[in-house]
Motif scaffolding. Structure first.
Motif, PDB file in Angstrom:
ATOM      1  N   MET A 272      55.617  65.571  32.851  1.00  0.00           N
ATOM      2  CA  MET A 272      54.524  64.589  32.932  1.00  0.00           C
ATOM      3  C   MET A 272      53.983  64.215  31.547  1.00  0.00           C
ATOM      4  SD  MET A 272      54.157  63.717  36.034  1.00  0.00           S
ATOM      5  CE  MET A 272      52.726  62.709  35.731  1.00  0.00           C
ATOM      6  N   ARG A 273      54.367  64.944  30.526  1.00  0.00           N
ATOM      7  CA  ARG A 273      53.770  64.724  29.206  1.00  0.00           C
ATOM      8  C   ARG A 273      54.022  63.305  28.682  1.00  0.00           C
ATOM      9  NH1 ARG A 273      51.388  67.409  25.228  1.00  0.00           N
ATOM     10  NH2 ARG A 273      51.742  66.739  23.074  1.00  0.00           N
ATOM     11  N   GLY A 274      55.210  62.779  28.884  1.00  0.00           N
ATOM     12  CA  GLY A 274      55.516  61.433  28.410  1.00  0.00           C
ATOM     13  C   GLY A 274      54.613  60.392  29.046  1.00  0.00           C
ATOM     14  N   ARG A 275      54.372  60.517  30.350  1.00  0.00           N
ATOM     15  CA  ARG A 275      53.516  59.551  31.041  1.00  0.00           C
ATOM     16  C   ARG A 275      52.070  59.666  30.574  1.00  0.00           C
ATOM     17  NH1 ARG A 275      53.603  58.204  37.074  1.00  0.00           N
ATOM     18  NH2 ARG A 275      52.418  56.549  36.079  1.00  0.00           N
ATOM     19  N   VAL A 276      51.617  60.896  30.348  1.00  0.00           N
ATOM     20  CA  VAL A 276      50.240  61.071  29.877  1.00  0.00           C
ATOM     21  C   VAL A 276      50.085  60.505  28.471  1.00  0.00           C
ATOM     22  CG1 VAL A 276      48.430  62.759  29.355  1.00  0.00           C
ATOM     23  CG2 VAL A 276      49.879  63.081  31.365  1.00  0.00           C
ATOM     24  N   LEU A 277      51.082  60.710  27.607  1.00  0.00           N
ATOM     25  CA  LEU A 277      51.026  60.131  26.264  1.00  0.00           C
ATOM     26  C   LEU A 277      51.028  58.608  26.312  1.00  0.00           C
ATOM     27  CD1 LEU A 277      53.443  62.514  24.321  1.00  0.00           C
ATOM     28  CD2 LEU A 277      51.025  62.097  23.777  1.00  0.00           C
ATOM     29  N   SER A 278      51.803  58.040  27.216  1.00  0.00           N
ATOM     30  CA  SER A 278      51.823  56.583  27.366  1.00  0.00           C
ATOM     31  C   SER A 278      50.458  56.074  27.834  1.00  0.00           C
ATOM     32  CB  SER A 278      52.907  56.182  28.370  1.00  0.00           C
ATOM     33  OG  SER A 278      52.971  54.782  28.499  1.00  0.00           O
ATOM     34  N   LEU A 279      49.837  56.826  28.747  1.00  0.00           N
ATOM     35  CA  LEU A 279      48.497  56.473  29.201  1.00  0.00           C
ATOM     36  C   LEU A 279      47.500  56.554  28.057  1.00  0.00           C
ATOM     37  CD1 LEU A 279      46.408  55.843  31.401  1.00  0.00           C
ATOM     38  CD2 LEU A 279      46.374  58.280  31.957  1.00  0.00           C
ATOM     39  N   LEU A 280      47.610  57.596  27.240  1.00  0.00           N
ATOM     40  CA  LEU A 280      46.713  57.728  26.089  1.00  0.00           C
ATOM     41  C   LEU A 280      46.899  56.563  25.123  1.00  0.00           C
ATOM     42  CD1 LEU A 280      44.657  59.413  24.489  1.00  0.00           C
ATOM     43  CD2 LEU A 280      46.598  60.584  23.416  1.00  0.00           C
ATOM     44  N   ALA A 281      48.150  56.150  24.906  1.00  0.00           N
ATOM     45  CA  ALA A 281      48.405  55.007  24.031  1.00  0.00           C
ATOM     46  C   ALA A 281      47.712  53.759  24.561  1.00  0.00           C
ATOM     47  CB  ALA A 281      49.910  54.767  23.914  1.00  0.00           C
ATOM     48  N   ASP A 282      47.773  53.559  25.867  1.00  0.00           N
ATOM     49  CA  ASP A 282      47.136  52.387  26.463  1.00  0.00           C
ATOM     50  C   ASP A 282      45.618  52.450  26.311  1.00  0.00           C
ATOM     51  OD1 ASP A 282      47.158  49.938  27.667  1.00  0.00           O
ATOM     52  OD2 ASP A 282      47.509  50.682  29.703  1.00  0.00           O
ATOM     53  N   ILE A 283      45.050  53.652  26.478  1.00  0.00           N
ATOM     54  CA  ILE A 283      43.602  53.804  26.315  1.00  0.00           C
ATOM     55  C   ILE A 283      43.199  53.537  24.872  1.00  0.00           C
ATOM     56  CG2 ILE A 283      41.701  55.463  26.390  1.00  0.00           C
ATOM     57  CD1 ILE A 283      43.116  56.783  28.777  1.00  0.00           C
ATOM     58  N   HIS A 284      43.959  54.079  23.921  1.00  0.00           N
ATOM     59  CA  HIS A 284      43.668  53.802  22.501  1.00  0.00           C
ATOM     60  C   HIS A 284      43.771  52.303  22.220  1.00  0.00           C
ATOM     61  CE1 HIS A 284      43.158  57.844  21.244  1.00  0.00           C
ATOM     62  NE2 HIS A 284      44.425  58.207  21.178  1.00  0.00           N
ATOM     63  N   ARG A 285      44.778  51.674  22.791  1.00  0.00           N
ATOM     64  CA  ARG A 285      44.956  50.228  22.579  1.00  0.00           C
ATOM     65  C   ARG A 285      43.763  49.451  23.125  1.00  0.00           C
ATOM     66  NH1 ARG A 285      46.259  45.864  25.428  1.00  0.00           N
ATOM     67  NH2 ARG A 285      46.486  47.073  27.350  1.00  0.00           N
ATOM     68  N   CYS A 286      43.327  49.792  24.320  1.00  0.00           N
ATOM     69  CA  CYS A 286      42.181  49.103  24.925  1.00  0.00           C
ATOM     70  C   CYS A 286      40.911  49.348  24.115  1.00  0.00           C
ATOM     71  CB  CYS A 286      41.988  49.561  26.370  1.00  0.00           C
ATOM     72  SG  CYS A 286      43.313  49.049  27.486  1.00  0.00           S
ATOM     73  N   THR A 287      40.757  50.567  23.591  1.00  0.00           N
ATOM     74  CA  THR A 287      39.594  50.863  22.741  1.00  0.00           C
ATOM     75  C   THR A 287      39.640  50.002  21.479  1.00  0.00           C
ATOM     76  OG1 THR A 287      39.593  53.149  23.546  1.00  0.00           O
ATOM     77  CG2 THR A 287      38.331  52.688  21.553  1.00  0.00           C
ATOM     78  N   GLY A 288      40.830  49.899  20.877  1.00  0.00           N
ATOM     79  CA  GLY A 288      40.969  49.045  19.697  1.00  0.00           C
ATOM     80  C   GLY A 288      40.629  47.598  19.996  1.00  0.00           C
ATOM     81  N   TRP A 289      41.073  47.115  21.156  1.00  0.00           N
ATOM     82  CA  TRP A 289      40.786  45.729  21.548  1.00  0.00           C
ATOM     83  C   TRP A 289      39.282  45.501  21.696  1.00  0.00           C
ATOM     84  CZ3 TRP A 289      42.595  41.061  21.524  1.00  0.00           C
ATOM     85  CH2 TRP A 289      42.049  40.087  22.363  1.00  0.00           C
ATOM     86  N   MET A 290      38.597  46.468  22.314  1.00  0.00           N
ATOM     87  CA  MET A 290      37.153  46.319  22.503  1.00  0.00           C
ATOM     88  C   MET A 290      36.417  46.368  21.167  1.00  0.00           C
ATOM     89  SD  MET A 290      36.492  48.473  26.003  1.00  0.00           S
ATOM     90  CE  MET A 290      37.326  47.977  27.533  1.00  0.00           C
ATOM     91  N   LEU A 291      36.839  47.248  20.264  1.00  0.00           N
ATOM     92  CA  LEU A 291      36.218  47.299  18.940  1.00  0.00           C
ATOM     93  C   LEU A 291      36.491  46.016  18.165  1.00  0.00           C
ATOM     94  CD1 LEU A 291      36.919  50.994  17.909  1.00  0.00           C
ATOM     95  CD2 LEU A 291      34.781  50.004  18.716  1.00  0.00           C
ATOM     96  N   PHE A 292      37.659  45.444  18.329  1.00  0.00           N
ATOM     97  CA  PHE A 292      37.968  44.147  17.727  1.00  0.00           C
ATOM     98  C   PHE A 292      36.960  43.103  18.181  1.00  0.00           C
ATOM     99  CE2 PHE A 292      40.843  40.258  18.307  1.00  0.00           C
ATOM    100  CZ  PHE A 292      40.634  39.790  17.021  1.00  0.00           C
TER     101      PHE A 292
END
Length: 531
Positions: A272-292
């Motif tokens: 499951m680690r790969g899927r959780v890392l992919s989810l974390l990447a998406d969360i970081h991306r969304c956080t970056g978008w909101m800060l933008f």
């Protein structure tokens, strides 16, 4: 005893350092420069900051790369009202004020005729209440309206939250002393609620909530359903952000980030680690978008880097492509379109590797924006090449978009992207490359094609339409479109959008005395976009 300064420069360096160390504001420092060195306001503020004219021009170009500026122009503004000077426009004063940390009116050496006002030096009548010079907004005033819920996420026993909370409240108090008391309390109440309340589990039923709690307790229990629940919350948060702006949702996304990081640190199962890392990447991306969209470009840059790293660790090609596409938009917006091109080419490569025509189309889209910005900065000999690259990217984006099918593996990452958004980008490229008439034609189709639930996207095509009308000197229509963008900025409260509205309004400064601009200013004032 300190030695005597050897030069005027050293004396000024020392003066600014001493005054700032004592707590003087830039206005107070500039006033001392005016008094001591007999400078005008614009010269005084620049010298107070210890900036050369060249450095001011550099900062201007970093902030507004599409607005030409030169040392010669700045020098003529500083020389005004002398014979060799030119009167600076209000838009220019607004930009200098931002660089110098003051008000635009502080940069004008105007005449003072208040002495001719008969009431200026007469005590107020008793039936006219005086406004207190300083509001007494106390710690308890703010504390009473703050929600009592604990902060989301685990708290270590030694964490000094009480002290940080008190410092935060006192900072708010200092900032609020010059504002209307009722508005301040309402504003801080809303902000505190956003920061404290995280609806992470609001949309889950009892069984789903239990599953998440068990996963937190024992990360080995993380399964596909757990991941799907968190993804659903993230998608819902992003849709809220599209409508309302980042302030309404960023706390929720950060709470999810803390949750996923805690799962990874505790140790999830290998499969499951790969899927959780992919989810974390998406969360970081969304956080970056909101800060933008909060105009925190450094913060956005940091989170996009984190998202890229997590996506690489997850071997998620589609996520890599999406992160780089968002990062390209940030770079271009910040005034570094060459870096924007670099990120867009990376996004294109990963989108193709993922087999996603939607992500490939979006990579071409952001690449076209970057190339259009490069055109504005290119030497004449290179502009034709960059112009061709821009519109080749535009055409390729359209081909890939029309070739995508319903099962596209990247479609979930770009729910906003369709024919309308593609045409909005094409409108911007036409404007940037000097074809406002054609841009206006395309803008009409773009406005009709964008999903109205993506409020900020609709607002930006309105701004582009206003710019096209302005370039064609149709001031009435420019004001109408800009007013509509302002109305949408009341719904989606993104600071980036609000700044874009105000900066477009500044371009109308030569027509300040017209009825249409005056009516527009009333709308912007009502929307609290201008003072």
């Amino acid at each position: 005893m300190p030695r005597k300064p050897r030069s005027i420069k050293e004396e000024m360096d020392r003066l600014t350092a001493e005054l700032r160390e004592r707590g003087s504001t830039w206005i107070e420092v500039a006033e001392e420069y005016r008094r001591r060195y007999r400078l005008n306001a614009r010269q005084a503020f620049r010298e107070a900051h210890r900036l050369t004219q060249e450095r001011v021009v550099e900062q201007w170009r970093e902030l507004w790369p599409s607005e030409p500026f030169s040392v010669r122009k700045l020098g003529s503004w500083e020389a005004w009202p002398g014979l060799t000077g030119n009167e600076p426009p209000v838009a220019g004063l607004n930009r200098l004020a931002r660089i110098y940390g003051c008000r635009a009116c502080d940069l004008v050496d105007g005449e003072d005729h208040t002495g001719s006002d008969q009431n200026a030096n007469v005590p107020r009548r008793r039936d006219i209440p005086t406004t207190p010079g300083k509001l007494t907004l106390t710690f308890s005033d703010i504390q009473d309206i703050l929600p009592t819920q604990p902060l989301p996420g685990p708290t270590s026993p030694g964490e000094p939250r009480d002290r940080e909370f008190e410092q935060l409240v006192h900072a708010f108090t200092d900032w609020a002393t010059q504002m209307n008391r009722r508005d301040v309390l309402a504003l801080i109440g809303a902000a505190a609620t956003s920061a404290y309340v995280s609806p992470l589990l609001d949309r889950l039923d009892a069984e789903e909530s239990q599953r998440l709690r068990m996963a937190i307790t024992d990360p080995n229990r993380v399964d596909d359903a757990t991941i799907a629940h968190i993804q659903a919350i993230l998608r819902h948060s992003m849709r809220q952000e599209d409508v309302l702006g980042p302030q309404a949702t960023v706390a929720t996304v950060l709470a999810q980030q803390n949750l996923v990081l805690s799962l990874l640190s505790a140790g999830v199962s290998a499969h499951m680690r790969g899927r959780v890392l992919s989810l974390l990447a998406d969360i970081h991306r969304c956080t970056g978008w909101m800060l933008f969209n909060l105009n925190d470009f450094r913060g956005a840059d940091y989170y996009y880097a984190q998202a890229r790293d997590a996506a690489h660790q997850a071997d998620d090609d589609a996520m890599c492509g999406m992160v780089l596409a968002n990062w390209s938009q940030l770079a271009t917006w910040r005034g570094d379109p060459r870096l924007g091109v670099e990120h867009a080419l990376g996004a294109l490569a990963w989108g193709r590797r993922a087999g996603s025509k939607m992500l490939t189309a979006y990579a071409c889209d952001v690449g076209a924006r970057a190339y259009a910005a490069v055109v504005r900065r290119s030497a004449k000999a290179e502009r034709r090449k960059d112009h061709s690259r821009c519109f080749r990217s535009v055409d390729q984006a359209e081909r890939e978009l029309h070739g995508a099918d319903e099962g596209d593996p990247g479609a979930r990452l770009v729910p906003f992207y369709g024919q309308g958004q593609y045409l909005s980008t094409k409108t911007g490229c036409l404007l940037d490359t000097g074809d406002p008439a054609r841009a206006l034609e395309v803008a009409g189709a773009a406005t009709a094609g964008i999903d109205p639930t993506f409020v900020r996207n609709v607002a930006y095509i309105r701004l582009k339409t206003a710019q096209a009308h302005l370039d064609l000197r149709d001031i009435d229509q420019a004001c109408e479109e800009l007013g509509e963008a302002a109305r949408l900025a009341e719904r989606n409260t993104s600071p980036r959008l609000a700044r874009s509205v105000v900066e477009t309004r500044e371009k109308l400064s030569p027509w300040n005395r017209t009825r249409s601009v005056a009516a527009l200013d009333e709308r912007l004032y009502t929307a609290r976009l201008i003072a």
